[in-house]
Design a protein around this motif. Structure first.
Motif, PDB file in Angstrom:
ATOM      1  N   ALA A 142     -37.354 -10.177 -33.544  1.00  0.00           N
ATOM      2  CA  ALA A 142     -38.903 -10.929 -34.014  1.00  0.00           C
ATOM      3  C   ALA A 142     -39.690 -11.030 -33.154  1.00  0.00           C
ATOM      4  CB  ALA A 142     -39.323 -10.712 -35.138  1.00  0.00           C
ATOM      5  N   PHE A 143     -39.598 -13.173 -33.331  1.00  0.00           N
ATOM      6  CA  PHE A 143     -39.316 -14.231 -32.364  1.00  0.00           C
ATOM      7  C   PHE A 143     -39.026 -14.124 -30.746  1.00  0.00           C
ATOM      8  CE2 PHE A 143     -38.978 -17.464 -35.705  1.00  0.00           C
ATOM      9  CZ  PHE A 143     -40.317 -16.852 -36.579  1.00  0.00           C
ATOM     10  N   ALA A 144     -37.527 -13.697 -30.504  1.00  0.00           N
ATOM     11  CA  ALA A 144     -37.550 -13.084 -29.218  1.00  0.00           C
ATOM     12  C   ALA A 144     -38.498 -11.624 -29.087  1.00  0.00           C
ATOM     13  CB  ALA A 144     -36.475 -12.435 -29.066  1.00  0.00           C
ATOM     14  N   ARG A 145     -39.549 -11.792 -29.142  1.00  0.00           N
ATOM     15  CA  ARG A 145     -40.208 -10.005 -28.946  1.00  0.00           C
ATOM     16  C   ARG A 145     -41.344 -10.406 -28.115  1.00  0.00           C
ATOM     17  NH1 ARG A 145     -38.654  -4.529 -31.946  1.00  0.00           N
ATOM     18  NH2 ARG A 145     -36.636  -4.314 -31.303  1.00  0.00           N
ATOM     19  N   ARG A 146     -42.066 -11.374 -29.035  1.00  0.00           N
ATOM     20  CA  ARG A 146     -43.530 -11.903 -28.860  1.00  0.00           C
ATOM     21  C   ARG A 146     -43.350 -12.147 -27.250  1.00  0.00           C
ATOM     22  NH1 ARG A 146     -43.695 -16.973 -33.740  1.00  0.00           N
ATOM     23  NH2 ARG A 146     -43.627 -15.860 -35.431  1.00  0.00           N
ATOM     24  N   LYS A 147     -44.696 -11.538 -26.910  1.00  0.00           N
ATOM     25  CA  LYS A 147     -44.829 -11.913 -25.432  1.00  0.00           C
ATOM     26  C   LYS A 147     -46.619 -12.554 -25.445  1.00  0.00           C
ATOM     27  CE  LYS A 147     -43.625  -6.786 -24.897  1.00  0.00           C
ATOM     28  NZ  LYS A 147     -43.492  -6.495 -26.431  1.00  0.00           N
ATOM     29  N   GLN A 148     -46.278 -13.960 -26.191  1.00  0.00           N
ATOM     30  CA  GLN A 148     -47.748 -14.595 -25.766  1.00  0.00           C
ATOM     31  C   GLN A 148     -46.948 -16.455 -26.224  1.00  0.00           C
ATOM     32  OE1 GLN A 148     -51.309 -12.407 -26.104  1.00  0.00           O
ATOM     33  NE2 GLN A 148     -50.820 -12.309 -28.869  1.00  0.00           N
ATOM     34  N   ASP A 149     -48.179 -17.000 -26.641  1.00  0.00           N
ATOM     35  CA  ASP A 149     -47.735 -18.103 -26.995  1.00  0.00           C
ATOM     36  C   ASP A 149     -48.375 -18.187 -28.651  1.00  0.00           C
ATOM     37  OD1 ASP A 149     -47.311 -19.343 -24.535  1.00  0.00           O
ATOM     38  OD2 ASP A 149     -49.200 -20.089 -23.660  1.00  0.00           O
ATOM     39  N   ALA A 150     -47.603 -18.970 -29.684  1.00  0.00           N
ATOM     40  CA  ALA A 150     -47.653 -18.710 -30.778  1.00  0.00           C
ATOM     41  C   ALA A 150     -49.381 -18.562 -31.046  1.00  0.00           C
ATOM     42  CB  ALA A 150     -46.746 -19.217 -31.516  1.00  0.00           C
ATOM     43  N   ASP A 151     -50.260 -18.395 -32.109  1.00  0.00           N
ATOM     44  CA  ASP A 151     -50.711 -19.070 -32.563  1.00  0.00           C
ATOM     45  C   ASP A 151     -51.526 -20.214 -33.512  1.00  0.00           C
ATOM     46  OD1 ASP A 151     -51.032 -16.674 -34.163  1.00  0.00           O
ATOM     47  OD2 ASP A 151     -51.816 -15.162 -33.600  1.00  0.00           O
ATOM     48  N   ARG A 152     -52.334 -20.250 -34.142  1.00  0.00           N
ATOM     49  CA  ARG A 152     -52.303 -21.202 -35.391  1.00  0.00           C
ATOM     50  C   ARG A 152     -51.340 -20.814 -36.521  1.00  0.00           C
ATOM     51  NH1 ARG A 152     -54.324 -22.298 -40.072  1.00  0.00           N
ATOM     52  NH2 ARG A 152     -54.693 -20.146 -40.584  1.00  0.00           N
ATOM     53  N   MET A 153     -51.335 -19.468 -36.364  1.00  0.00           N
ATOM     54  CA  MET A 153     -50.589 -18.045 -37.523  1.00  0.00           C
ATOM     55  C   MET A 153     -48.942 -18.909 -37.615  1.00  0.00           C
ATOM     56  SD  MET A 153     -52.231 -17.860 -40.395  1.00  0.00           S
ATOM     57  CE  MET A 153     -51.633 -16.010 -41.409  1.00  0.00           C
ATOM     58  N   GLU A 154     -48.639 -18.094 -36.178  1.00  0.00           N
ATOM     59  CA  GLU A 154     -47.534 -17.527 -35.151  1.00  0.00           C
ATOM     60  C   GLU A 154     -46.607 -19.065 -35.962  1.00  0.00           C
ATOM     61  OE1 GLU A 154     -48.433 -14.058 -33.248  1.00  0.00           O
ATOM     62  OE2 GLU A 154     -48.359 -16.001 -32.353  1.00  0.00           O
ATOM     63  N   SER A 155     -47.004 -20.377 -35.282  1.00  0.00           N
ATOM     64  CA  SER A 155     -46.609 -21.831 -35.241  1.00  0.00           C
ATOM     65  C   SER A 155     -45.665 -22.012 -36.294  1.00  0.00           C
ATOM     66  CB  SER A 155     -47.799 -22.574 -34.397  1.00  0.00           C
ATOM     67  OG  SER A 155     -48.123 -22.408 -33.416  1.00  0.00           O
ATOM     68  N   ARG A 156     -46.307 -21.593 -37.951  1.00  0.00           N
ATOM     69  CA  ARG A 156     -45.259 -21.935 -38.291  1.00  0.00           C
ATOM     70  C   ARG A 156     -44.080 -22.021 -39.097  1.00  0.00           C
ATOM     71  NH1 ARG A 156     -50.055 -19.883 -42.517  1.00  0.00           N
ATOM     72  NH2 ARG A 156     -51.322 -21.684 -42.345  1.00  0.00           N
ATOM     73  N   GLY A 157     -42.976 -22.499 -38.887  1.00  0.00           N
ATOM     74  CA  GLY A 157     -42.053 -22.825 -39.003  1.00  0.00           C
ATOM     75  C   GLY A 157     -40.786 -21.539 -39.483  1.00  0.00           C
ATOM     76  N   VAL A 158     -39.433 -21.884 -39.203  1.00  0.00           N
ATOM     77  CA  VAL A 158     -38.748 -20.391 -39.531  1.00  0.00           C
ATOM     78  C   VAL A 158     -38.693 -20.225 -41.405  1.00  0.00           C
ATOM     79  CG1 VAL A 158     -36.074 -19.169 -39.915  1.00  0.00           C
ATOM     80  CG2 VAL A 158     -37.394 -20.562 -37.840  1.00  0.00           C
ATOM     81  N   GLU A 159     -38.353 -21.175 -41.141  1.00  0.00           N
ATOM     82  CA  GLU A 159     -38.661 -21.233 -43.339  1.00  0.00           C
ATOM     83  C   GLU A 159     -39.941 -19.983 -44.064  1.00  0.00           C
ATOM     84  OE1 GLU A 159     -38.325 -23.677 -46.815  1.00  0.00           O
ATOM     85  OE2 GLU A 159     -38.071 -24.484 -45.057  1.00  0.00           O
ATOM     86  N   TYR A 160     -41.207 -20.708 -43.406  1.00  0.00           N
ATOM     87  CA  TYR A 160     -41.885 -19.608 -43.527  1.00  0.00           C
ATOM     88  C   TYR A 160     -41.745 -18.470 -43.553  1.00  0.00           C
ATOM     89  CZ  TYR A 160     -46.893 -18.344 -43.387  1.00  0.00           C
ATOM     90  OH  TYR A 160     -48.711 -17.786 -43.833  1.00  0.00           O
ATOM     91  N   PHE A 161     -41.575 -17.618 -42.548  1.00  0.00           N
ATOM     92  CA  PHE A 161     -41.499 -16.410 -42.286  1.00  0.00           C
ATOM     93  C   PHE A 161     -40.338 -15.779 -42.663  1.00  0.00           C
ATOM     94  CE2 PHE A 161     -44.460 -17.899 -38.380  1.00  0.00           C
ATOM     95  CZ  PHE A 161     -45.300 -16.967 -38.608  1.00  0.00           C
ATOM     96  N   ALA A 162     -39.139 -16.430 -43.208  1.00  0.00           N
ATOM     97  CA  ALA A 162     -38.651 -15.454 -44.299  1.00  0.00           C
ATOM     98  C   ALA A 162     -39.230 -16.069 -44.941  1.00  0.00           C
ATOM     99  CB  ALA A 162     -37.035 -17.190 -43.926  1.00  0.00           C
ATOM    100  N   LYS A 163     -39.234 -16.359 -45.748  1.00  0.00           N
ATOM    101  CA  LYS A 163     -40.223 -15.393 -46.751  1.00  0.00           C
ATOM    102  C   LYS A 163     -41.523 -14.828 -46.900  1.00  0.00           C
ATOM    103  CE  LYS A 163     -40.658 -20.998 -48.905  1.00  0.00           C
ATOM    104  NZ  LYS A 163     -41.054 -21.884 -49.376  1.00  0.00           N
ATOM    105  N   VAL A 164     -42.253 -14.641 -45.906  1.00  0.00           N
ATOM    106  CA  VAL A 164     -42.903 -13.742 -45.328  1.00  0.00           C
ATOM    107  C   VAL A 164     -42.181 -12.628 -45.330  1.00  0.00           C
ATOM    108  CG1 VAL A 164     -43.898 -12.780 -43.041  1.00  0.00           C
ATOM    109  CG2 VAL A 164     -44.276 -15.037 -44.138  1.00  0.00           C
ATOM    110  N   ARG A 165     -40.871 -12.252 -44.905  1.00  0.00           N
ATOM    111  CA  ARG A 165     -40.403 -11.182 -44.552  1.00  0.00           C
ATOM    112  C   ARG A 165     -39.891 -10.989 -46.334  1.00  0.00           C
ATOM    113  NH1 ARG A 165     -34.665  -9.706 -42.097  1.00  0.00           N
ATOM    114  NH2 ARG A 165     -34.123  -7.830 -41.538  1.00  0.00           N
ATOM    115  N   ASP A 166     -39.271 -12.218 -46.345  1.00  0.00           N
ATOM    116  CA  ASP A 166     -38.618 -11.935 -47.890  1.00  0.00           C
ATOM    117  C   ASP A 166     -40.099 -11.790 -48.910  1.00  0.00           C
ATOM    118  OD1 ASP A 166     -36.071 -12.359 -47.733  1.00  0.00           O
ATOM    119  OD2 ASP A 166     -36.798 -14.507 -48.826  1.00  0.00           O
ATOM    120  N   GLY A 167     -41.064 -11.911 -48.777  1.00  0.00           N
ATOM    121  CA  GLY A 167     -42.340 -11.181 -49.197  1.00  0.00           C
ATOM    122  C   GLY A 167     -42.774  -9.763 -49.339  1.00  0.00           C
TER     123      GLY A 167
END
Length: 204
Positions: A142-167
């Motif tokens: 998912a991170f590799a597919r991003r085509k633009q600079d990260a916004d405020r939400m996207e700038s959170r770390g890998v640990e946060y997004f691991a919880k997102v996916r698990d959620g």
């Protein structure tokens, strides 16, 4: 009396939601359906202003404030766009909806997911999608597919997004009648066919 069909797509950023929403809309329109495509947050003049705050504000924002701003934008989207379209018998496809709040600010952000469901349903006047399809990807893809600079939400770390996916996976397990996981690792056309297969029962 609502007569339309309400679908939403969700998943981690980079999973291809926006592309798949457009392809679904094109497919349904080709079948003679009247389709309204919208994104959450945003989709209205007021909602777009809230969206700009949520994605671009660089000051301190509590997780509760963030959740309520999302819900305020969504409440306006429902009142102004989604409910009138459903009442007119149209198919609505939303790029994210309440589930995103439950996962991003709940499972990953530390707020109570059940409370977010309750407040979210209040904000929409009881409206939920008939079906939410979650595009699932390993985070590194998912991170590799991003085509633009990260916004405020996207700038959170890998640990946060691991919880997102698990959620997302947890909510799909708890609400299988409304939330389905779709493997988004394949090429765009294959993923699109998987989405079409999932919504056939709703269309019928």
């Amino acid at each position: 009396m609502q007569s339309g069909i309400f679908l939403s797509l969700d998943g981690v950023d980079g999973a291809g939601k926006s592309t798949q929403c457009r392809l679904l809309a094109d497919w349904l329109q080709a079948r003679g359906k009247s389709v309204v495509l919208c994104h959450d947050p945003g989709g209205t003049d007021l909602g777009q202003q809230v969206r700009n705050i949520l994605l671009n504000y660089r000051g301190t924002m509590s997780m509760t404030t963030e959740a309520i701003l999302f819900m305020a934008s969504r409440a306006q989207l429902v009142a102004e766009v989604i409910r009138p379209a459903l009442d007119a018998g149209k198919i609505v496809i939303a790029d994210r909806f309440i589930l995103a709040n439950v996962v991003y600010q709940g499972h990953a952000g530390g707020l109570d997911p059940d409370e977010l469901w309750r407040v979210g349903i209040f904000g929409t006047g009881g409206l939920e999608p008939h079906l939410t399809l979650v595009l699932d990807l390993p985070l590194e893809v998912a991170f590799a597919r991003r085509k633009q600079d990260a916004d405020r939400m996207e700038s959170r770390g890998v640990e946060y997004f691991a919880k997102v996916r698990d959620g997302f996976l947890a909510e799909a397990a708890h609400r299988p009648e409304r939330v389905r996981i779709v493997d988004a690792m394949a090429v765009v056309d294959v993923v699109q066919q998987r989405l079409r297969d999932e919504i056939q029962t709703v269309l019928a």
